[in-house]
Design an enzyme around this catalytic site. Structure first.
Site, PDB file in Angstrom:
ATOM      1  N   LYS A 176      75.005  35.745   7.682  1.00 35.87           N
ATOM      2  CA  LYS A 176      75.888  34.720   8.236  1.00 35.87           C
ATOM      3  C   LYS A 176      76.981  34.366   7.246  1.00 35.87           C
ATOM      4  CE  LYS A 176      72.230  32.786  11.132  1.00 35.87           C
ATOM      5  NZ  LYS A 176      72.832  33.126  12.417  1.00 35.87           N
ATOM      6  N   ARG A 251      60.738  39.239  11.204  1.00 34.46           N
ATOM      7  CA  ARG A 251      61.354  38.469  10.110  1.00 34.46           C
ATOM      8  C   ARG A 251      60.396  37.359   9.653  1.00 34.46           C
ATOM      9  NH1 ARG A 251      66.270  37.049   7.663  1.00 34.46           N
ATOM     10  NH2 ARG A 251      66.867  34.849   7.710  1.00 34.46           N
ATOM     11  N   HIS A 274      68.791  32.855   3.366  1.00 34.11           N
ATOM     12  CA  HIS A 274      68.900  31.458   3.783  1.00 34.11           C
ATOM     13  C   HIS A 274      69.837  30.703   2.849  1.00 34.11           C
ATOM     14  CE1 HIS A 274      64.767  31.440   6.001  1.00 34.11           C
ATOM     15  NE2 HIS A 274      65.744  31.849   6.774  1.00 34.11           N
ATOM     16  N   TYR A 283      58.139  28.404   6.425  1.00 31.73           N
ATOM     17  CA  TYR A 283      57.082  29.403   6.335  1.00 31.73           C
ATOM     18  C   TYR A 283      55.900  28.928   5.497  1.00 31.73           C
ATOM     19  CZ  TYR A 283      60.680  32.315   8.322  1.00 31.73           C
ATOM     20  OH  TYR A 283      61.648  32.813   9.150  1.00 31.73           O
TER      21      TYR A 283
END
Length: 302
Positions: A176, A251, A274, A283
């Site tokens: 991103k 993922r 991230h 997670y």
């Protein structure tokens, strides 16, 4: 990219697919949330709202708008549920980092815990493409790459030949915001990629084609994110896995298995791409069996 009506419509469409395909909501529920968010779209467009960066004052204005529409209190509450679910989806997709919508009073919502496959289930999924499948070499390399890198579906389909450094054992992913990161590749993924690139891809991409994406369709065109989704679903079904398994499941599994094996949170954050470690911290709440095992082993009264 500035938030516009077209990007809002696209995000709402992606959210609708998410709650239907991955969350497994009933068709009536999906339709209800879609209707509620259409009302939000109308108001956001009229108010010229930058929906990716809302303020509490702006969202309070949306509440006032709902009341002006003379909606009953239960309907207003349902619209807020739809809005909060939508913004949690945007946060999961890293479209927003945090949202003022969380400050609004509303009914208790589900807390999303990513679906994770155990290592044996991952092995079954990766082994699902058979040598009698027409595109066996491509599909095996595709699944191996998804799990080896923990990359998003869009990142994998956009991988180019120049992004691979197989002799050195890594690839370069563009995430991103066009942020690039280096991700290691394990031996199974390297072998699968080498077999595909040497044997099948040259048959699919023939000169004078200038396609440089790694994964291509039978017509030699770049594989789409939607086609990747279909392939993962196909092989998950063949492997006898839950119907909710998707590219994102690999993922999630990648991140969880790393943390279970002792990897530190910062490393996993970097591998996943991230921007905010809070996203990675999702997670740490998943591997409850491991936490209980550690507690029983080391706590005096475990």
């Amino acid at each position: 990219m500035p938030s516009t009506l077209s990007t809002l419509v696209a995000d709402v469409a992606a959210f609708r697919q998410y709650i239907q395909a991955e969350r497994g909501l009933a068709a009536n529920s999906v339709a209800a949330y879609a209707r509620d968010l259409e009302r939000f779209q109308v108001w956001a467009t009229r108010s010229k709202l930058d929906y990716l960066k809302p303020t509490i004052r702006q969202l309070t204005g949306y509440l006032a708008y709902l009341k002006e529409e003379e909606l009953a209190p239960p309907s207003v509450a349902r619209h807020l549920v739809a809005l909060k679910m939508f913004y949690r989806f945007l946060r999961l997709e890293e479209r927003v980092t945090q949202s003022a919508v969380e400050l609004l009073s509303s009914p208790t919502l589900w807390q999303r815990i990513p679906q994770v496959l155990n290592p044996d289930s991952v092995d079954r999924l990766l082994a699902a493409p058979r040598d009698d499948d027409r595109f066996y070499l491509r599909d095996r390399a595709l699944l191996e790459t998804l799990y080896a890198t923990g990359s998003r579906a869009s990142e994998v389909v956009n991988l180019r030949l120049a992004d691979l450094y197989l002799d050195s054992g890594f690839c370069k992913c563009t995430g991103k915001g066009n942020k690039q990161r280096v991700v290691p590749l394990g031996a199974p993924a390297i072998l699968a990629l080498k077999n595909y690139l040497a044997t099948l891809r040259p048959l699919l991409v023939r000169p004078p084609s200038e396609v440089d994406e790694i994964f291509v369709s039978r017509a030699g065109r770049p594989l789409t994110r939607e086609m990747l989704w279909v392939l993962v679903k196909k092989y998950a079904k063949r492997a006898g896995l839950p119907p909710k398994v998707s590219p994102h499941t690999l993922r999630h599994s990648f991140a969880t298995h790393l943390l279970s094996g002792g990897a530190d949170l910062r490393t996993v954050q970097e591998l996943l791409g991230h921007a905010n470690i809070r996203t990675t911290q999702h997670y740490t709440h998943v591997d409850r069996d491991r936490l209980q095992s550690i507690h029983r082993k080391f706590h005096p009264r475990g």
